[in-house]
Design an enzyme around this catalytic site. Structure first.
Site, mmCIF file in Angstrom:
data_model
loop_
_atom_site.group_PDB
_atom_site.id
_atom_site.type_symbol
_atom_site.label_atom_id
_atom_site.label_comp_id
_atom_site.label_asym_id
_atom_site.label_seq_id
_atom_site.Cartn_x
_atom_site.Cartn_y
_atom_site.Cartn_z
ATOM 1 N N GLY B 42 0.833 -1.199 0.000
ATOM 2 C CA GLY B 42 0.000 0.000 0.000
ATOM 3 C C GLY B 42 0.857 1.233 0.000
ATOM 4 O O GLY B 42 2.088 1.150 -0.042
ATOM 5 N N GLU B 58 -1.018 1.235 -6.977
ATOM 6 C CA GLU B 58 -0.245 0.451 -6.016
ATOM 7 C C GLU B 58 -0.186 -1.017 -6.425
ATOM 8 O O GLU B 58 0.852 -1.669 -6.294
ATOM 9 C CB GLU B 58 -0.847 0.577 -4.610
ATOM 10 C CG GLU B 58 -0.693 1.950 -3.988
ATOM 11 C CD GLU B 58 0.753 2.232 -3.559
ATOM 12 O OE1 GLU B 58 1.539 1.278 -3.442
ATOM 13 O OE2 GLU B 58 1.077 3.419 -3.355
ATOM 14 N N PRO B 81 -7.280 6.413 15.705
ATOM 15 C CA PRO B 81 -6.258 7.462 15.894
ATOM 16 C C PRO B 81 -4.867 6.908 16.173
ATOM 17 O O PRO B 81 -3.872 7.556 15.864
ATOM 18 C CB PRO B 81 -6.799 8.247 17.095
ATOM 19 C CG PRO B 81 -8.250 7.985 17.114
ATOM 20 C CD PRO B 81 -8.439 6.595 16.595
ATOM 21 N N ASP B 82 -4.798 5.700 16.725
ATOM 22 C CA ASP B 82 -3.492 5.154 17.103
ATOM 23 C C ASP B 82 -2.972 4.127 16.107
ATOM 24 O O ASP B 82 -1.966 3.469 16.396
ATOM 25 C CB ASP B 82 -3.607 4.482 18.488
ATOM 26 C CG ASP B 82 -4.115 5.441 19.531
ATOM 27 O OD1 ASP B 82 -3.708 6.620 19.480
ATOM 28 O OD2 ASP B 82 -4.928 5.023 20.383
ATOM 29 N N GLU B 112 11.096 -6.747 -0.008
ATOM 30 C CA GLU B 112 10.746 -8.072 -0.480
ATOM 31 C C GLU B 112 9.239 -8.178 -0.621
ATOM 32 O O GLU B 112 8.495 -7.459 0.044
ATOM 33 C CB GLU B 112 11.170 -9.140 0.530
ATOM 34 C CG GLU B 112 12.636 -9.202 0.853
ATOM 35 C CD GLU B 112 12.857 -10.204 1.972
ATOM 36 O OE1 GLU B 112 12.589 -11.397 1.747
ATOM 37 O OE2 GLU B 112 13.250 -9.790 3.076
#
Lengths: 224, 224
Positions: B42, B58, B81-82, B112
């Site tokens: 990503g 991507e 948020p974390d 890789e």
DNA sequence: TCCTTTTCTCGTCATCATGACGATAATCCA
DNA sequence: TGGATTATCGTCATGATGACGAGAAAAGGA
């Protein structure tokens, strides 16, 4: 490492069954852009807020309640570069299903709020598409889950549940076959033992939503 | 009007069927955070880029091809948020289904890349959950759509299609009943007229993916 | 060439879910 | 007391499915 800057909003497709049809909660925009036009309720995600939390907060602000019996799930995200004239805004759309009950629809941010039958509504932003995706999600989920009960009060009759299906799908369903299906599919509904009183016709047994996550076998609509 | 600032990424759950089992494409992270750990491929959405465009970009960067026969759809967005120590990052997850064919998996950003059987993999960020959601989406979509063909080359046998189901669902399926179902469900597959050659056993007719968007009736797995 | 192995393809049968619809039960209302 | 109304149960034909038998069409070895 540098990367583009975005704003993130949540938008809500709040559905209920009123007057025998599927209706969506709309607000009239009180600020630019699209000032004065109808749109889905929503707003910016706060700095320290999770996505579902933001959705529940907006739902509470717009409808006054997210009470038990309701349902909230993510639909999808929309991030076309041109979808918001203010800049690069990605919105995460949520689907909320509520019983008809006392829903004040007195918005905080918005000038007005109103229930409208779903359809081609000419909403602001890309909200027509988001609404269509939400409605299709709701229609589809009714096939495979006991989620129709989210449109009903905590205790309901089989007939009320059937009317939810008829409203959401826009089809008529045979009451006898639906009754057989609802009562024979494991985990769809569970009887409370109580019955209705004071209604015309034979009293109906009351049920609660069953514990099943998926209906097996599902309840397929004819259309597709 | 001010609002919090976000970064937006796309993460990919790239699935294929290899060696009779469902496998996912992972990359080893080449930069902080989680340097050296395995993660879903990503990256950041560019300033003027649509979400599906970013996902396709991507995918092309990581696998070298998004060729015909594949499939790409949004799973959901994740914005705790974390979830990223670098700051407020919302990721939009996409599901890609590819045939096994020559997939170099030579990443550009990543050190890789590797195919791994799906399961509890201990990935970076919240990628274990994203992977689980993607796998469940794939399993579910196989029930209601002809999407299993996305795991196959353009022309395939009924047996190859059945092996996709067996790998994705982790169940064995009766070849005779599956053959009846696949060939009798409208729009599931369409015969090319050609047959296999050189394989052991009786030659098998070749099929292409059918035009139907949904299978009617669906092909339900037993487990749930 | 002939036989065995392998895999594909077609059938059969019992069971289950479903749609269409009849019939009865239990209440309200005039 | 007698409809009118709605809920609930039953019946029947049809179609989908799981379990399984059997033939068809190739490869490969003796």
């Amino acid at each position: 490492m540098s990367y583009p800057v975005f704003a993130v909003t949540v938008d809500l497709v709040v559905l209920t069954v009123r007057e025998g049809e599927l209706q969506v909660l709309l607000v009239r925009r009180g600020c630019e852009p699209f000032l004065g036009e109808w749109a889905l309720p929503g707003g910016f995600v706060l700095a320290d807020e999770d996505l579902p939390t933001a959705a529940r907060r907006e739902l509470a602000e717009e409808t006054g309640l997210d009470g038990p019996g309701g349902h909230l799930e993510q639909i999808a995200s929309y991030g076309d570069p041109d979808r918001d004239p203010r800049g690069r805004v990605v919105t995460v759309a949520y689907l909320a299903l509520l019983p008809d009950l006392p829903t004040p629809t007195a918005g905080t941010d918005a000038a007005e709020a109103e229930w409208r039958p779903v359809g081609e509504l000419g909403l602001a932003f890309d909200h027509d598409r988001i609404l269509a995706d939400g409605v299709e999600r709701a229609r589809s989920k009714l096939e495979y889950t006991p989620l129709a009960a989210a449109f009903c009060p905590p205790e309901f009759t089989i007939a009320a549940l059937r009317q939810v299906y008829e409203a959401v799908w826009g089809e008529t369903i045979d009451p006898r076959n639906f009754h057989r299906k609802a009562t024979s599919t494991p985990g769809f509904v569970s009887a409370t033992g109580a019955s209705t009183e004071g209604e015309p016709g034979r009293p109906a047994r009351l049920f609660r939503r069953g514990e099943a996550a998926v209906l097996n076998p599902p309840l397929l609509r004819r259309g597709a």
